[in-house]
Design a protein around this motif. Structure first.
Motif, PDB file in Angstrom:
ATOM      1  N   THR A   1     -21.939 135.278  70.775  1.00 55.21           N
ATOM      2  CA  THR A   1     -22.158 134.739  69.432  1.00 55.21           C
ATOM      3  C   THR A   1     -22.417 135.858  68.440  1.00 55.21           C
TER       4      THR A   1
ATOM      5  N   THR B   1     -28.970 132.061  70.159  1.00 54.31           N
ATOM      6  CA  THR B   1     -27.660 132.149  69.541  1.00 54.31           C
ATOM      7  C   THR B   1     -27.737 131.812  68.058  1.00 54.31           C
ATOM      8  N   TYR B   2     -28.620 130.865  67.709  1.00 56.58           N
ATOM      9  CA  TYR B   2     -28.755 130.522  66.294  1.00 56.58           C
ATOM     10  C   TYR B   2     -29.233 131.719  65.486  1.00 56.58           C
TER      11      TYR B   2
ATOM     12  N   LEU C   1     -24.023 134.067  76.215  1.00 55.89           N
ATOM     13  CA  LEU C   1     -23.611 133.312  75.021  1.00 55.89           C
ATOM     14  C   LEU C   1     -24.180 133.927  73.755  1.00 55.89           C
ATOM     15  N   GLY C   2     -25.434 134.371  73.819  1.00 54.31           N
ATOM     16  CA  GLY C   2     -26.041 135.018  72.662  1.00 54.31           C
ATOM     17  C   GLY C   2     -25.298 136.281  72.264  1.00 54.31           C
TER      18      GLY C   2
ATOM     19  N   ARG D   1     -28.756 134.835  65.974  1.00 50.39           N
ATOM     20  CA  ARG D   1     -27.672 135.814  65.819  1.00 50.39           C
ATOM     21  C   ARG D   1     -26.623 135.318  64.831  1.00 50.39           C
TER      22      ARG D   1
ATOM     23  N   ASN E   1     -21.220 126.831  72.118  1.00 50.50           N
ATOM     24  CA  ASN E   1     -22.604 126.687  72.575  1.00 50.50           C
ATOM     25  C   ASN E   1     -23.024 125.212  72.561  1.00 50.50           C
TER      26      ASN E   1
ATOM     27  N   MET F   1     -20.671 128.898  67.854  1.00 48.53           N
ATOM     28  CA  MET F   1     -21.700 127.863  67.923  1.00 48.53           C
ATOM     29  C   MET F   1     -21.119 126.545  68.441  1.00 48.53           C
TER      30      MET F   1
END
Length: 132
Positions: A59, A1-2, A55-56, A4, A77, A74
């Motif tokens: 996001t 996720t970070y 979640l990814g 993205r 998350n 985020m």
């Protein structure tokens, strides 16, 4: 996720801080993997499960709508990660593993607090104002 979120928001203080949080997450995985290896247990693959994949994707979509949306995604998350650490802290792990989990929990709580402050103060607007 970070990855993205970072891809969508560009440079600035928000991106720099999120990149450092990503490194914290990687450090957590390495520390926990090391504890498993020390016990002769192969660590699981460090890849998202179904929930992580969803979640990814969420996001990525939200991050395309701007930094505020990326931070809101985020925050969700980090809330989920923080609750996972809380559950892990209740387990009867050996003391060395519990210490790794405590450090990870403290990092996650710090990440969540920073994201909430960034949203409350609209930190990305200061980043935009500082751009030439």
């Amino acid at each position: 996720t970070y990855d993205r979120a970072l891809a969508a928001i560009g440079a600035g203080q928000v991106a720099h801080t999120l990149a450092s949080f990503k490194l914290d997450h990687q450090r957590h995985v390495l520390a926990l993997s090391g504890a498993l290896l020390a016990r002769g247990v192969a660590p699981p693959q460090a890849q998202p499960d179904l929930k992580g994949s969803i979640l990814g994707g969420v996001t990525a979509v939200r991050a395309r709508l701007g930094t505020e949306q990326a931070l809101q995604a985020m925050r969700t998350n980090e809330q989920l990660t923080t609750s996972s650490y809380a559950r892990a802290l209740a387990k009867p792990f050996p003391e060395d593993v519990l210490e790794i989990v405590r450090r990870g929990d403290a990092d996650e709580r710090r990440h969540l607090a920073w994201i909430e402050r960034a949203l409350d103060t609209r930190l990305w607007e200061a980043d935009a104002a500082a751009q030439p």
